[in-house]
Design a protein around this motif. Structure first.
Motif, PDB file in Angstrom:
ATOM      1  N   VAL A 288      -4.370   1.304  10.981  1.00  0.00           N
ATOM      2  CA  VAL A 288      -2.521   2.110  10.854  1.00  0.00           C
ATOM      3  C   VAL A 288      -3.282   3.638  11.564  1.00  0.00           C
ATOM      4  N   ARG A 289      -2.280   4.075  12.810  1.00  0.00           N
ATOM      5  CA  ARG A 289      -2.718   4.966  13.812  1.00  0.00           C
ATOM      6  C   ARG A 289      -1.615   5.799  12.863  1.00  0.00           C
ATOM      7  N   THR A 290      -2.116   7.011  13.230  1.00  0.00           N
ATOM      8  CA  THR A 290      -0.471   8.294  12.616  1.00  0.00           C
ATOM      9  C   THR A 290      -1.126   9.668  13.201  1.00  0.00           C
ATOM     10  N   ASN A 291       0.240  11.127  13.203  1.00  0.00           N
ATOM     11  CA  ASN A 291      -0.521  11.948  13.828  1.00  0.00           C
ATOM     12  C   ASN A 291      -0.983  12.634  12.581  1.00  0.00           C
TER      13      ASN A 291
ATOM     14  N   ALA B 122      10.300   6.195   9.538  1.00  0.00           N
ATOM     15  CA  ALA B 122      11.113   7.225   9.642  1.00  0.00           C
ATOM     16  C   ALA B 122       9.858   8.789   9.436  1.00  0.00           C
ATOM     17  N   PRO B 123       9.543   9.586   9.845  1.00  0.00           N
ATOM     18  CA  PRO B 123       8.642  11.107   9.555  1.00  0.00           C
ATOM     19  C   PRO B 123       8.753  11.187   7.822  1.00  0.00           C
ATOM     20  N   ILE B 124       7.812  11.251   7.116  1.00  0.00           N
ATOM     21  CA  ILE B 124       7.684  10.963   6.103  1.00  0.00           C
ATOM     22  C   ILE B 124       7.439  12.758   5.360  1.00  0.00           C
ATOM     23  N   LYS B 125       7.965  13.503   4.954  1.00  0.00           N
ATOM     24  CA  LYS B 125       7.906  14.516   4.733  1.00  0.00           C
ATOM     25  C   LYS B 125       7.095  15.356   3.710  1.00  0.00           C
ATOM     26  N   PRO B 126       6.336  16.562   3.618  1.00  0.00           N
ATOM     27  CA  PRO B 126       4.692  16.952   3.181  1.00  0.00           C
ATOM     28  C   PRO B 126       5.195  16.652   1.845  1.00  0.00           C
TER      29      PRO B 126
ATOM     30  N   GLN C 155       3.330  19.145   7.320  1.00  0.00           N
ATOM     31  CA  GLN C 155       4.098  18.829   8.582  1.00  0.00           C
ATOM     32  C   GLN C 155       4.193  17.482   8.131  1.00  0.00           C
ATOM     33  N   PRO C 156       5.372  17.091   8.897  1.00  0.00           N
ATOM     34  CA  PRO C 156       5.850  15.372   8.087  1.00  0.00           C
ATOM     35  C   PRO C 156       4.644  14.393   8.813  1.00  0.00           C
ATOM     36  N   LEU C 157       4.243  13.375   8.500  1.00  0.00           N
ATOM     37  CA  LEU C 157       3.542  12.832   8.910  1.00  0.00           C
ATOM     38  C   LEU C 157       4.742  10.964   9.432  1.00  0.00           C
ATOM     39  N   VAL C 158       3.656  10.909  10.495  1.00  0.00           N
ATOM     40  CA  VAL C 158       4.609   9.662  11.327  1.00  0.00           C
ATOM     41  C   VAL C 158       3.477   9.063  11.249  1.00  0.00           C
ATOM     42  N   ILE C 159       4.055   7.793  11.546  1.00  0.00           N
ATOM     43  CA  ILE C 159       2.996   6.499  10.895  1.00  0.00           C
ATOM     44  C   ILE C 159       3.145   5.869  12.814  1.00  0.00           C
ATOM     45  N   ASN C 160       2.036   5.862  13.909  1.00  0.00           N
ATOM     46  CA  ASN C 160       2.915   5.729  15.270  1.00  0.00           C
ATOM     47  C   ASN C 160       2.650   3.641  15.704  1.00  0.00           C
ATOM     48  N   GLN C 161       1.747   3.294  14.558  1.00  0.00           N
ATOM     49  CA  GLN C 161       1.793   1.508  14.825  1.00  0.00           C
ATOM     50  C   GLN C 161       0.708   1.423  12.930  1.00  0.00           C
ATOM     51  N   ALA C 162       1.387  -0.122  12.933  1.00  0.00           N
ATOM     52  CA  ALA C 162       0.110  -0.629  11.583  1.00  0.00           C
ATOM     53  C   ALA C 162      -0.239  -2.221  12.887  1.00  0.00           C
ATOM     54  N   VAL C 163      -1.553  -2.266  12.671  1.00  0.00           N
ATOM     55  CA  VAL C 163      -1.613  -3.577  13.509  1.00  0.00           C
ATOM     56  C   VAL C 163      -2.967  -3.973  12.616  1.00  0.00           C
TER      57      VAL C 163
ATOM     58  N   PHE D  22       0.407  -1.043  -0.650  1.00  0.00           N
ATOM     59  CA  PHE D  22       0.428   0.056   0.227  1.00  0.00           C
ATOM     60  C   PHE D  22       1.177   1.102  -0.118  1.00  0.00           C
ATOM     61  N   THR D  23       0.831   1.607  -1.513  1.00  0.00           N
ATOM     62  CA  THR D  23       1.760   3.284  -1.103  1.00  0.00           C
ATOM     63  C   THR D  23       0.422   4.533  -0.536  1.00  0.00           C
ATOM     64  N   PHE D  24       1.695   5.408   0.348  1.00  0.00           N
ATOM     65  CA  PHE D  24       0.502   6.382   0.821  1.00  0.00           C
ATOM     66  C   PHE D  24       1.989   7.766   0.740  1.00  0.00           C
ATOM     67  N   THR D  25       1.046   9.006   1.117  1.00  0.00           N
ATOM     68  CA  THR D  25       1.324  10.143   0.169  1.00  0.00           C
ATOM     69  C   THR D  25       1.102  11.190   1.521  1.00  0.00           C
ATOM     70  N   ASN D  26       1.841  11.369   2.004  1.00  0.00           N
ATOM     71  CA  ASN D  26       1.765  13.118   2.743  1.00  0.00           C
ATOM     72  C   ASN D  26       1.294  13.912   2.184  1.00  0.00           C
TER      73      ASN D  26
END
Length: 127
Positions: A106-109, A76-80, A55-63, A47-51
């Motif tokens: 998927v949980r993110t900031n 690593a944080p994903i830049k805009p 602001q930088p995107l952080v994936i906190n967890q994928a369960v 699965f591909t995603f884009t920020n």
């Protein structure tokens, strides 16, 4: 008067920064593996995603919803404007043949804190 101007500028700056957020956008939310044989029970997709936020995107967890499904994700944080991936492997070894549907939470900031991805398919019985 100086205090008022300073407080007003501080207020405007805090309102502007509060609107700045990361935002995740996936290319797809579901992947169908189709039919695959029980003799080769391990299948993988990405699965591909884009920020799309500012602001930088952080994936906190994928369960995953069960131990037979394992997600691996960009730590690593994903830049805009940049992209990342979540690789999902389903291992049907020892499972009953037939249709399955599993979820990955998927949980993110980001603006939307939780997104659910799905993988499904049909493992065909050995003959």
């Amino acid at each position: 008067m100086k205090k008022f101007v300073f407080m007003f500028i501080l207020f405007v700056a805090s309102v502007c920064s509060a609107n700045a957020q990361a935002e995740i956008k996936f290319d797809k939310l579901t992947h169908n593996f189709g039919k695959f044989p029980e003799s080769s029970p391990k299948v993988t997709c990405v699965f591909t995603f884009t920020n799309v936020g500012d602001q930088p995107l952080v994936i906190n967890q994928a369960v995953a919803s069960c131990g037979c499904t394992v997600p691996e994700y960009t730590k690593a944080p994903i830049k805009p404007g940049e992209s990342g991936q979540i690789k999902v492997t389903y291992n049907g070894a020892g499972k009953f043949p037939g249709h399955f549907k599993k979820s990955i939470t998927v949980r993110t900031n980001g603006k939307v804190e939780m997104t659910r991805l799905y993988v499904e398919g049909d493992m065909e019985e050995k003959k």
